[in-house]
Design a protein around this motif. Structure first.
Motif, PDB file in Angstrom:
ATOM      1  N   VAL A  41       0.810  -1.222   0.000  1.00 52.56           N
ATOM      2  CA  VAL A  41       0.000   0.000   0.000  1.00 52.56           C
ATOM      3  C   VAL A  41       0.848   1.279   0.000  1.00 52.56           C
ATOM      4  O   VAL A  41       0.525   2.236  -0.692  1.00 52.56           O
ATOM      5  N   LEU A  42       1.942   1.299   0.780  1.00 53.03           N
ATOM      6  CA  LEU A  42       2.652   2.557   1.035  1.00 53.03           C
ATOM      7  C   LEU A  42       3.984   2.645   0.290  1.00 53.03           C
ATOM      8  O   LEU A  42       4.862   1.796   0.489  1.00 53.03           O
ATOM      9  N   GLU A  43       4.139   3.694  -0.524  1.00 53.76           N
ATOM     10  CA  GLU A  43       5.376   3.880  -1.295  1.00 53.76           C
ATOM     11  C   GLU A  43       6.599   3.883  -0.393  1.00 53.76           C
ATOM     12  O   GLU A  43       7.644   3.339  -0.723  1.00 53.76           O
ATOM     13  N   VAL A  44       6.485   4.559   0.766  1.00 55.56           N
ATOM     14  CA  VAL A  44       7.652   4.665   1.643  1.00 55.56           C
ATOM     15  C   VAL A  44       8.157   3.276   2.011  1.00 55.56           C
ATOM     16  O   VAL A  44       9.366   3.038   2.114  1.00 55.56           O
ATOM     17  N   THR A  45       7.271   2.332   2.132  1.00 53.15           N
ATOM     18  CA  THR A  45       7.752   0.993   2.501  1.00 53.15           C
ATOM     19  C   THR A  45       8.090   0.140   1.274  1.00 53.15           C
ATOM     20  O   THR A  45       8.747  -0.885   1.406  1.00 53.15           O
ATOM     21  N   ILE A  46       7.665   0.579   0.090  1.00 53.24           N
ATOM     22  CA  ILE A  46       8.181  -0.074  -1.129  1.00 53.24           C
ATOM     23  C   ILE A  46       9.684   0.211  -1.189  1.00 53.24           C
ATOM     24  O   ILE A  46      10.505  -0.676  -1.433  1.00 53.24           O
ATOM     25  N   LEU A  47      10.030   1.474  -0.908  1.00 53.95           N
ATOM     26  CA  LEU A  47      11.446   1.859  -0.889  1.00 53.95           C
ATOM     27  C   LEU A  47      12.174   1.102   0.226  1.00 53.95           C
ATOM     28  O   LEU A  47      13.294   0.606   0.044  1.00 53.95           O
ATOM     29  N   TRP A  48      11.557   1.003   1.382  1.00 55.77           N
ATOM     30  CA  TRP A  48      12.127   0.267   2.524  1.00 55.77           C
ATOM     31  C   TRP A  48      12.510  -1.150   2.085  1.00 55.77           C
ATOM     32  O   TRP A  48      13.617  -1.622   2.301  1.00 55.77           O
ATOM     33  N   ARG A  49      11.565  -1.836   1.423  1.00 57.28           N
ATOM     34  CA  ARG A  49      11.800  -3.219   1.006  1.00 57.28           C
ATOM     35  C   ARG A  49      12.928  -3.293  -0.011  1.00 57.28           C
ATOM     36  O   ARG A  49      13.791  -4.179   0.049  1.00 57.28           O
TER      37      ARG A  49
END
Ligand code: NAD
Ligand code: IPM
Ligand code: MG
Length: 359
Positions: free
Chosen positions: A194-202
């Protein structure tokens, strides 16, 4: 070299449990530890005196200390302060941010003696030993813009969930290195569906993985992680996650160990300076009654000795003392099973000190 330790008792049960930590520090000094202990005000108790939850004097003392021990802050007395920047919790957040304490280690370890105090069946938690690595100086806790304002005739509240690649990378490295020293399994928790910030995190976690070939990296969505923690918690070794998810998951993990009153924590910056505190809060419902469990606070002293003062032997002595007190069947109310006799905060402190002296 004499290490400076700053003790910040704070609010609610903070001073009651900090008093037990202070006694333990004295016992360590008697055992040869070269430290100088100073006290300071933070949170609501600082606000009452200085009108600020983090007075300049406290921040200066914190910057000069090798390690800080904090009890807990907050309580209903201060919940109505309208200016959010003056609330007790801002004192704690200000210390974390100003000292750059980005790496928060929250170990959820079950003392075998407490298997029956856990809210899960003993076989699900026997041998449980999880390390939650929580990012502590970024994410939605600190992102800008934030606020409450009027839009289209009604009030809206908003916060910003933001992480830079460098912030993700440095907490990722802490977690990979921790996994290397432990069971070599790292689970990164996000909401990348859902969240772009955590796409980057992954993505950043994936990018780091080849540098740690001995660590098995997996990913889990935070909602599933919450479910898995109570379904089969022993599948986890090291968990790495952002500030808010880590806050929530560490409270859930704490209960698996019998009580939140058992969970210590360390918050470290890049130079190894650390702040050590129990994961629980100021517990206003039991404050002033001498019933709070001081063990999370006393185990935080052990983490301080291990991570900031490089005194492993003393840290192990404290942990062994806690184990032996539990072996003797001594329990504060939060970790007592039905029918067990309970003791108060001071008596638990006495017992740990006596066991420490015998180790
Ligand atoms: N690090 C901190 O200083 C910190 C952490 C969390 C909450 N808080 C603050 O503490 C206040 C109370 O928050 P809350 O009620 O959500 O959380 P809390 O952790 O203070 O209490 C939750 C429950 O756990 C119990 N509990 C907590 N510590 C215990 C201990 N050592 N022994 C026995 N029982 C214990 C309490 O009695 C309460 O029933 C709020 O102002 C909050 O902002 C501070
Ligand atoms: C008191 C609060 C600001 C703090 C947090 O949310 O980080 C607490 O819940 C914690 O877990 O240390
Ligand atoms: Mg919390």
């Amino acid at each position: 070299m004499t290490h400076k330790v700053l003790l910040l008792p704070g609010d609610g049960i903070g001073p009651e449990i900090a008093a037990q930590a202070a006694r333990l520090l004295k016992a360590c000094q008697q055992a040869g530890l070269d430290i100088e202990v100073e006290e300071g005000l933070v949170g609501g108790s600082a606000y009452d005196v200085h009108g600020e939850p983090l007075p300049a004097e406290t921040l200066e003392k914190a910057k000069a200390a090798s390690a800080i021990l904090l009890g807990a802050v907050g309580g209903p007395k201060w919940d109505k302060i309208e200016d959010l920047s003056k609330r007790p919790e801002k004192g704690l957040l200000g210390l974390r941010k100003n000292l750059g304490l980005f790496g928060n280690l929250r170990p959820a370890m079950l003392y075998p003696q407490l298997a029956s105090a856990s809210s899960l069946k003993p076989e699900l938690v026997a041998g449980l030993d999880i390390m939650i690595v929580r990012e502590l100086t970024g994410g939605i806790y600190f992102g800008q813009p934030r606020g409450i304002e009027v839009r289209n005739g009604e009030r809206v509240g908003f916060n910003t969930y933001i992480y830079s690649e460098s912030e993700i990378e440095r907490i990722g490295r802490v977690a990979f290195e921790m996994a290397q020293k432990r069971g070599k399994k790292l689970c990164s928790v996000d909401k990348a569906n859902v969240l772009e910030v955590t796409i980057l995190w992954r993505e950043v976690m994936e990018r780091l993985a080849p540098e740690y070939p001995d660590v098995e990296l997996s990913h889990m969505y935070v909602d599933n992680a919450a479910m898995q923690l109570v379904r089969a918690p022993k599948q986890f070794d090291v968990v790495v996650t952002g500030n808010m998810f880590g806050d929530i998951l560490s409270d859930a993990a704490a209960m698996l160990t019998g009580s939140i009153g058992m969970l210590p924590s360390a918050s470290l910056n890049e130079s190894g300076q650390g702040m050590y505190e129990p994961c629980h809060g100021s517990a206003p419902d039991i404050a002033g009654q001498n019933v709070a469990n001081p063990l999370a606070m006393m185990l935080s002293v052990a983490m301080m000795l291990r991570y900031s003062l490089n005194e492993n032997a003393l840290a192990e002595r404290i942990e062994a003392a806690v184990g032996s007190v539990l072996d003797d069947g001594l329990r504060t109310a939060d970790i007592a099973s039905t029918g067990m006799q309970t003791i108060g905060t001071d008596a638990m402190g006495d017992a740990v000190l006596a066991a420490f002296a015998k180790q």
